[in-house]
Design a protein around this motif. Structure first.
Motif, mmCIF file in Angstrom:
data_model
loop_
_atom_site.group_PDB
_atom_site.id
_atom_site.type_symbol
_atom_site.label_atom_id
_atom_site.label_comp_id
_atom_site.label_asym_id
_atom_site.label_seq_id
_atom_site.Cartn_x
_atom_site.Cartn_y
_atom_site.Cartn_z
ATOM 1 N N ASP A 285 -52.215 -34.626 -13.486
ATOM 2 C CA ASP A 285 -51.543 -35.360 -14.549
ATOM 3 C C ASP A 285 -51.146 -36.736 -14.010
ATOM 4 O O ASP A 285 -50.174 -36.852 -13.260
ATOM 5 N N PRO A 286 -51.890 -37.793 -14.378
ATOM 6 C CA PRO A 286 -51.606 -39.122 -13.813
ATOM 7 C C PRO A 286 -50.176 -39.599 -14.069
ATOM 8 O O PRO A 286 -49.668 -40.451 -13.334
ATOM 9 N N GLN A 287 -49.524 -39.087 -15.100
ATOM 10 C CA GLN A 287 -48.165 -39.512 -15.423
ATOM 11 C C GLN A 287 -47.102 -38.582 -14.836
ATOM 12 O O GLN A 287 -45.928 -38.691 -15.199
ATOM 13 N N PHE A 288 -47.500 -37.725 -13.928
ATOM 14 C CA PHE A 288 -46.532 -36.726 -13.420
ATOM 15 C C PHE A 288 -45.355 -37.393 -12.712
ATOM 16 O O PHE A 288 -45.535 -38.329 -11.920
ATOM 17 N N GLN A 289 -44.155 -36.872 -13.005
ATOM 18 C CA GLN A 289 -42.940 -37.233 -12.295
ATOM 19 C C GLN A 289 -42.030 -35.998 -12.259
ATOM 20 O O GLN A 289 -41.958 -35.248 -13.245
ATOM 21 N N PRO A 290 -41.333 -35.737 -11.136
ATOM 22 C CA PRO A 290 -40.350 -34.643 -11.102
ATOM 23 C C PRO A 290 -39.260 -34.880 -12.139
ATOM 24 O O PRO A 290 -38.927 -36.035 -12.451
ATOM 25 N N GLN A 291 -38.685 -33.802 -12.651
ATOM 26 C CA GLN A 291 -37.742 -33.902 -13.758
ATOM 27 C C GLN A 291 -36.290 -33.657 -13.352
ATOM 28 O O GLN A 291 -35.426 -33.556 -14.220
ATOM 29 N N GLU A 292 -35.986 -33.578 -12.064
ATOM 30 C CA GLU A 292 -34.618 -33.377 -11.601
ATOM 31 C C GLU A 292 -34.169 -34.656 -10.899
ATOM 32 O O GLU A 292 -34.725 -35.019 -9.851
ATOM 33 N N PRO A 293 -33.175 -35.358 -11.438
ATOM 34 C CA PRO A 293 -32.800 -36.664 -10.872
ATOM 35 C C PRO A 293 -32.371 -36.605 -9.411
ATOM 36 O O PRO A 293 -32.755 -37.469 -8.607
ATOM 37 N N GLU A 294 -31.573 -35.586 -9.032
ATOM 38 C CA GLU A 294 -31.153 -35.485 -7.635
ATOM 39 C C GLU A 294 -32.353 -35.300 -6.713
ATOM 40 O O GLU A 294 -32.424 -35.886 -5.622
ATOM 41 N N LEU A 295 -33.303 -34.498 -7.168
ATOM 42 C CA LEU A 295 -34.504 -34.246 -6.370
ATOM 43 C C LEU A 295 -35.346 -35.510 -6.244
ATOM 44 O O LEU A 295 -35.888 -35.805 -5.170
ATOM 45 N N VAL A 296 -35.454 -36.275 -7.327
ATOM 46 C CA VAL A 296 -36.227 -37.519 -7.286
ATOM 47 C C VAL A 296 -35.655 -38.472 -6.244
ATOM 48 O O VAL A 296 -36.384 -39.045 -5.415
ATOM 49 N N VAL A 297 -34.319 -38.661 -6.257
ATOM 50 C CA VAL A 297 -33.684 -39.575 -5.316
ATOM 51 C C VAL A 297 -33.868 -39.084 -3.880
ATOM 52 O O VAL A 297 -34.162 -39.867 -2.972
ATOM 53 N N ALA A 298 -33.695 -37.784 -3.680
ATOM 54 C CA ALA A 298 -33.835 -37.234 -2.327
ATOM 55 C C ALA A 298 -35.259 -37.398 -1.808
ATOM 56 O O ALA A 298 -35.479 -37.746 -0.634
ATOM 57 N N CYS A 299 -36.257 -37.154 -2.662
ATOM 58 C CA CYS A 299 -37.654 -37.309 -2.248
ATOM 59 C C CYS A 299 -37.961 -38.778 -1.925
ATOM 60 O O CYS A 299 -38.613 -39.083 -0.914
ATOM 61 N N ALA A 300 -37.517 -39.660 -2.792
ATOM 62 C CA ALA A 300 -37.766 -41.088 -2.565
ATOM 63 C C ALA A 300 -37.087 -41.565 -1.284
ATOM 64 O O ALA A 300 -37.660 -42.359 -0.521
ATOM 65 N N ASP A 301 -35.887 -41.083 -1.034
ATOM 66 C CA ASP A 301 -35.167 -41.468 0.181
ATOM 67 C C ASP A 301 -35.929 -41.019 1.427
ATOM 68 O O ASP A 301 -36.066 -41.773 2.403
#
Length: 490
Positions: free
Chosen positions: A374-390
């Motif tokens: 899915d080219p538009q895939f993004q995780p849907q949990e905000p805390e998880l997104v920030v932690a992964c990006a960090d």
């Protein structure tokens, strides 16, 4: 016949399923109960036969040094010393003779305990209390009867048949003596011990190693007799008598321990099963359940049942969603099978696991595969997104980190992670790409989306550094702890 595990060649088999005709090692059967000799086949669910240590025990001739050390453990040594020293203080007469016979009976009883103890897998001697307990004295008396019968048979052969047949009978009696002792120890009855058919069956079950043992026994008997003779020739009777008694008693303990080990070594041929017995802590049922899952995964992988392995992991993760071992196994299996559906279904748990264990390369691979589906895939949990990006940013992967944080405030308009997310975006732009103006814009936007004094102070520090075109290395914003991320992913 010695068998190896079907799934682990080289590992001795401990269990055998008569229905599936498969041998299993201990690693394949972590939930089985060797003490009760009960275990269910992982394939058909039926009770299996326990093989004990039959497939892994080393031959008795490789343990000779251990046999000779055996009488010098504290428990048998104490029995031998008591049975040797006490007779020295007995006065001649009926009372002294009775006490001497009782001590001899105690020694024989303890020796039979040694046979059974060793045959059950205990390589350390039984406690000294076994010599004085009330049980087992009948076995000692029965052994006297067996000896009397054998002596009577040999004597009768000499008297009735002559010297040559008498010598033959004596040799056969000495050959049969170890078998008689082992049968008496196992059956606790005189009649099987004196039954020629039982004796022949035991010898034939063991085979040629029995005659090897017989040769050792002859040599040991000669050596023991020579040692006792040397004691009486070279020492005063005050020393020679206790020394000779000690040597003969120790020799008896050694022989009985060897007989028990012979039973232990050839348990499969003799129709029973026992294993090396060590003091173990009580089994942890959760640990055993986890080991059962590991064993099922291992067996199914080796049989190529990958769908079954995936099902096992799915069930395990329902019970324990954050289990790092199961998540790692699921990721490796899905990666090997290119199972994008499984990776997508479990992506939140997998990403949380990768954050907790700092697996940034696996995270980058997982995100690439998910966007392949899915080219538009993004995780849907905000805390998880920030932690992964960090994590990606700290591991010098700025582009994947920015991709995760794209349009964060639009995707999560009510999240309290907006300020930390855009502080991280600013740091990536400044430190990774030297885009100071954009970094300042995102820092100011973050400041408008937080009321936390510490976060505002951090933003001010970053703005000051950005104005000087310095790397943003001020105090970090407080992100969600790993436990919160795991809970969100679950």
């Amino acid at each position: 016949m010695k068998n190896d595990c079907h799934y682990h060649p080289g590992e001795p088999a401990k269990w055998h399923c008569g229905e599936c005709l498969i041998h299993y090692c201990s690693g394949c059967m972590p939930d089985a109960d060797p003490r009760r000799q009960t275990g269910l086949c992982p394939h058909c669910g039926r009770n299996m036969r326990y093989l004990g240590a039959a497939t892994e025990v080393e031959p008795f001739w490789q343990r000779l040094s251990a046999f000779f050390r055996y009488p010098f453990y504290s428990d048998p040594l104490l029995v031998v010393i008591i049975c040797t020293v006490v007779p020295l203080f007995l006065s001649p007469g009926l009372v002294g003779w009775i006490i001497y016979m009782v001590l001899l009976l105690i020694l024989i009883k303890y020796c039979y305990t040694v046979i059974r103890h060793t045959a059950n897998g205990h390589m350390k001697p039984p406690p000294v209390t076994e010599a004085w307990s009330g049980e087992g004295f009948a076995l000692g008396l029965q052994s006297f009867v067996v000896v009397v019968v054998m002596i009577a048979a040999v004597t009768s052969a000499f008297v009735l048949l002559g010297p040559l047949p008498g010598l033959v009978v004596m040799g056969l009696a000495y050959l049969a003596a170890p078998a008689c002792i082992m049968i008496l120890a196992m059956e606790d009855s005189i009649f099987p011990a004196l039954n020629p058919l039982h004796i022949t069956a035991l010898i034939s079950s063991i085979g040629w190693p029995y005659f090897v043992f017989y040769g050792f026994l002859v040599l040991m008997t000669i050596a023991s007799a020579a040692a006792q003779e040397m004691a009486f020739v070279h020492f005063h009777p005050v020393v020679a008598y206790p020394l000779g008694g000690f040597l003969s008693s120790a020799f008896m303990v050694i022989v009985f321990h060897m007989l028990g080990y012979l039973l232990f070594q050839y348990q499969e041929e003799l129709g029973f099963a026992s294993d090396f017995q060590e003091e173990e802590a009580p089994a942890d049922p959760n640990r055993d359940r986890s080991r059962r899952v590991d064993a099922d995964i291992d067996m199914n992988l080796k049989e190529g049942n990958y769908n079954r392995v995936a099902g096992i992991l799915e069930e395990a993760l329902k019970r324990d969603p954050a289990n790092p071992n199961r998540l790692g196994q699921l990721y490796q299996l899905s990666l090997a099978r290119h199972d994008l559906d499984a990776l997508h279904r479990h992506h939140a748990k997998l990403l949380s696991w990768m954050v907790a264990h700092r697996r940034h390369r696996d995270m980058k691979t997982l995100l690439t595969l998910l966007r392949e589906k899915d080219p538009q895939f993004q995780p849907q949990e905000p805390e998880l997104v920030v932690a992964c990006a960090d994590l990606l940013f700290l591991q010098h992967e700025p582009k994947p980190a920015l991709q995760l944080l794209k349009d964060f405030h639009k995707r999560f308009p009510d999240s309290d992670q907006i300020a930390p997310a855009y502080i991280l975006v600013a740091r990536i732009l400044a430190n990774g790409f030297e885009q100071w103006d954009k970094a300042v814009t995102f820092l100011k936007f973050a400041g408008k989306n937080t009321s936390d004094p510490e976060t505002k102070a951090a933003i001010d520090a970053y703005l000051a550094q950005a104005d000087k075109r310095e790397p943003l290395k001020g105090p970090k914003a407080t992100f969600a702890p790993a436990s919160d991320i795991s809970n969100a992913a679950s």
